[in-house]
Design a protein around this motif. Structure first.
Motif, PDB file in Angstrom:
ATOM      1  N   THR B  75      -6.988  42.581 -14.722  1.00 55.32           N
ATOM      2  CA  THR B  75      -6.639  43.031 -13.376  1.00 55.32           C
ATOM      3  C   THR B  75      -7.748  42.685 -12.388  1.00 55.32           C
ATOM      4  O   THR B  75      -7.485  42.288 -11.249  1.00 55.32           O
ATOM      5  CB  THR B  75      -6.387  44.544 -13.390  1.00 55.32           C
ATOM      6  N   THR B  76      -8.996  42.817 -12.848  1.00 56.11           N
ATOM      7  CA  THR B  76     -10.113  42.407 -12.002  1.00 56.11           C
ATOM      8  C   THR B  76     -10.009  40.924 -11.667  1.00 56.11           C
ATOM      9  O   THR B  76     -10.188  40.508 -10.517  1.00 56.11           O
ATOM     10  CB  THR B  76     -11.441  42.687 -12.731  1.00 56.11           C
ATOM     11  N   ALA B  77      -9.714  40.131 -12.700  1.00 56.53           N
ATOM     12  CA  ALA B  77      -9.583  38.689 -12.477  1.00 56.53           C
ATOM     13  C   ALA B  77      -8.482  38.402 -11.471  1.00 56.53           C
ATOM     14  O   ALA B  77      -8.634  37.555 -10.588  1.00 56.53           O
ATOM     15  CB  ALA B  77      -9.297  37.984 -13.801  1.00 56.53           C
ATOM     16  N   LEU B  78      -7.379  39.118 -11.592  1.00 58.17           N
ATOM     17  CA  LEU B  78      -6.274  38.883 -10.661  1.00 58.17           C
ATOM     18  C   LEU B  78      -6.672  39.283  -9.247  1.00 58.17           C
ATOM     19  O   LEU B  78      -6.305  38.606  -8.278  1.00 58.17           O
ATOM     20  CB  LEU B  78      -5.028  39.651 -11.106  1.00 58.17           C
ATOM     21  N   GLY B  79      -7.447  40.365  -9.140  1.00 61.88           N
ATOM     22  CA  GLY B  79      -7.924  40.763  -7.815  1.00 61.88           C
ATOM     23  C   GLY B  79      -8.769  39.665  -7.173  1.00 61.88           C
ATOM     24  O   GLY B  79      -8.572  39.299  -6.012  1.00 61.88           O
ATOM     25  N   PHE B  80      -9.701  39.109  -7.963  1.00 62.31           N
ATOM     26  CA  PHE B  80     -10.500  37.998  -7.456  1.00 62.31           C
ATOM     27  C   PHE B  80      -9.606  36.804  -7.123  1.00 62.31           C
ATOM     28  O   PHE B  80      -9.864  36.066  -6.164  1.00 62.31           O
ATOM     29  CB  PHE B  80     -11.561  37.594  -8.477  1.00 62.31           C
ATOM     30  N   ALA B  81      -8.559  36.618  -7.910  1.00 62.74           N
ATOM     31  CA  ALA B  81      -7.669  35.479  -7.676  1.00 62.74           C
ATOM     32  C   ALA B  81      -6.927  35.630  -6.355  1.00 62.74           C
ATOM     33  O   ALA B  81      -6.725  34.645  -5.635  1.00 62.74           O
ATOM     34  CB  ALA B  81      -6.678  35.347  -8.836  1.00 62.74           C
ATOM     35  N   VAL B  82      -6.534  36.858  -6.038  1.00 60.20           N
ATOM     36  CA  VAL B  82      -5.901  37.088  -4.741  1.00 60.20           C
ATOM     37  C   VAL B  82      -6.890  36.753  -3.630  1.00 60.20           C
ATOM     38  O   VAL B  82      -6.560  36.093  -2.630  1.00 60.20           O
ATOM     39  CB  VAL B  82      -5.399  38.540  -4.639  1.00 60.20           C
ATOM     40  N   LEU B  83      -8.145  37.194  -3.817  1.00 61.58           N
ATOM     41  CA  LEU B  83      -9.197  36.858  -2.862  1.00 61.58           C
ATOM     42  C   LEU B  83      -9.349  35.345  -2.739  1.00 61.58           C
ATOM     43  O   LEU B  83      -9.621  34.820  -1.657  1.00 61.58           O
ATOM     44  CB  LEU B  83     -10.504  37.501  -3.327  1.00 61.58           C
ATOM     45  N   GLN B  84      -9.141  34.659  -3.879  1.00 57.18           N
ATOM     46  CA  GLN B  84      -9.184  33.201  -3.882  1.00 57.18           C
ATOM     47  C   GLN B  84      -8.173  32.598  -2.917  1.00 57.18           C
ATOM     48  O   GLN B  84      -8.482  31.708  -2.134  1.00 57.18           O
ATOM     49  CB  GLN B  84      -8.861  32.693  -5.298  1.00 57.18           C
ATOM     50  N   VAL B  85      -6.948  33.097  -3.005  1.00 57.34           N
ATOM     51  CA  VAL B  85      -5.885  32.552  -2.163  1.00 57.34           C
ATOM     52  C   VAL B  85      -6.216  32.800  -0.700  1.00 57.34           C
ATOM     53  O   VAL B  85      -6.139  31.897   0.149  1.00 57.34           O
ATOM     54  CB  VAL B  85      -4.534  33.177  -2.543  1.00 57.34           C
ATOM     55  N   VAL B  86      -6.636  34.032  -0.400  1.00 54.65           N
ATOM     56  CA  VAL B  86      -6.935  34.381   0.990  1.00 54.65           C
ATOM     57  C   VAL B  86      -8.084  33.520   1.518  1.00 54.65           C
ATOM     58  O   VAL B  86      -8.000  32.929   2.606  1.00 54.65           O
ATOM     59  CB  VAL B  86      -7.267  35.888   1.084  1.00 54.65           C
TER      60      VAL B  86
END
Lengths: 230, 197
Positions: B75-86
């Motif tokens: 879930t942490t990785a996915l959170g960073f991944a969302v930050l990636q897209v933004v």
């Protein structure tokens, strides 16, 4: 200019992966949190060797007979198998569907394991469960013969083909903040064994009504168990 | 996709330059990352399939189970991944963003990757490549694919004179795959066992 940042990122990941692999490989099984609820300090079951029947096969792969594949090349038929270990200390039930198998090993007190895997066309199966549990078996006629290995202990078993309501059942539920996870094996003769874990602590399970799957807990609560299929 | 001319100079973020050099990139620019990606994905899958699953691995203090640790790391990785897209949208000028959005993009990507690695190590070491149910099958396939696609993305960053659409497409693919991998594991875990630590 070639950017090296991405390469360092990949290398860092690789190093981290190798480091964790080495930690895993050297830390053994003791630090695992994948419990199979086998209570180590008080191994309750008698050693398998204690009541070895004459025909008990060696606990290795030799337990499966030499290859006698079914003539037709197709996956073994969907079926349920339920039986006991050769030392009569625990029950084993296997459900086959679409070339896959799920098995449950349960001594009704403290040791249990859920195992899953594929069934080969020749009827042999090699199932794995948590904590390195293994089941090697083969369909011979209308029986599955094989061995189960849990925490370095091995049991040989024979599980004849059976039909409803005999088979393996499972119920998972959360009751008043407590995680309940129960497994039952109903034998063809109607006898049953089961383990109900409360927050991971195994104990003998209350009786399951094989026709409805209803389980009445000691505190009056209710669970509904369902037949397990792969 | 058109590239914001302001973006490439920020912190050396590797937006492909549009001018200069030969108009067509050498095939090796694509081939090497693609081959490495395929090798990584197939290699991970083969390891998971051939290697006998141990069923065990270390645990982190403070968590009830390995599954919980992995679910939260994922879930942490996915959170960073969302930050990636933004942050990628900021770098490309699709969103208003600060000048350091390129740095955010790089470091959140590293964080996401490094957080995902232990999860993958545990998956491959303890559980292996499994096909028993559709959820498990898709997770196995896409989990291997993710690390291949990520390797390709990293290697593509090193190439210049790439078509402008390539990095966003590969990056988007990496994000989409990670999302499915998360849906088939962590979300399943939270739904099955509750949101526990």
């Amino acid at each position: 200019m070639k950017r090296s940042g991405p390469l360092f990122t990949l290398l860092a990941g690789l190093v981290l992966a190798l480091f964790m692999l080495s930690v895993n490989a050297t830390s053994g099984t003791g630090s695992s949190s994948y419990t199979d609820s086998s209570s180590d300090p008080a191994e309750p079951t008698a050693p398998p060797a204690a009541s070895t029947p004459a025909e008990r096969p060696s606990p290795t792969r030799a337990a499966t007979p030499s290859p006698s594949p079914t003539p037709t090349k197709k996956a073994p038929a969907d079926a349920r198998y339920a039986g006991r270990t050769d030392d009569d200390s625990a029950s084993v039930a296997i459900t086959l569907r679409d070339g896959e198998a799920v098995a449950y090993f349960c001594d009704g007190r403290a040791t249990e394991s859920w195992l899953k895997g594929d069934v080969e066309d020749d009827g042999s199966m090699r199932l794995t469960g948590k904590n390195g549990a293994k089941l090697d078996g083969r369909i011979v006629g209308d029986k599955v013969r094989g061995t189960v290995e849990i925490r370095k202990r091995t049991w040989a078993f024979t599980a004849p083909r059976t039909s409803k309501p005999s088979g393996v059942y499972r119920a998972t539920s959360e009751v008043r903040g407590q995680q309940l996870d129960g497994g039952w094996i109903v034998q063809p003769d109607g006898s049953q064994v089961g383990i109900l874990k409360r927050d991971g602590k195994p104990a003998k399970a209350p009786r399951l009504d094989p026709d409805t799957g209803a389980v009445v807990l000691a505190d009056g609560g209710r669970l509904t168990a369902r037949p397990v299929v792969p | 996709m058109s590239v914001d001319p302001n973006a490439p100079t920020q912190g050396g973020f590797p937006v492909p330059p549009r001018a200069g050099g030969p108009p067509r990139a050498h095939p090796a620019r694509y081939l090497v990352p693609a081959l490495v990606a395929a090798a990584v994905a197939v290699g991970l899958g083969a390891y998971g399939k051939v290697h006998d699953p141990e069923g065990t691995a270390f645990n982190l203090a403070g968590f009830s189970s390995t599954g919980a640790v992995k679910a939260w790391l994922a879930t942490t990785a996915l959170g960073f991944a969302v930050l990636q897209v933004v942050s990628a949208l900021m770098v490309y000028g699709k969103l208003p963003g600060p000048s350091w959005s390129a740095g955010v993009h790089r470091w959140s990507g590293r964080a996401a990757f490094l957080v995902a690695v232990p999860v993958a190590v545990h998956c491959l070491y303890a559980l292996g490549y499994q096909t028993a149910t559709p959820r498990v099958l898709w997770h196995s396939v896409l989990g291997c694919f993710f690390f291949g696609a990520f390797s390709a993305k990293m290697l593509l960053l090193r190439s210049e004179r790439l078509p402008g659409w390539l990095l966003p497409v590969v990056g988007g693919l990496v994000f989409a795959v990670l999302t499915v991998v998360w849906l088939t594991s962590a979300l399943w875990f939270f739904r099955t066992f509750g949101v526990t630590t």
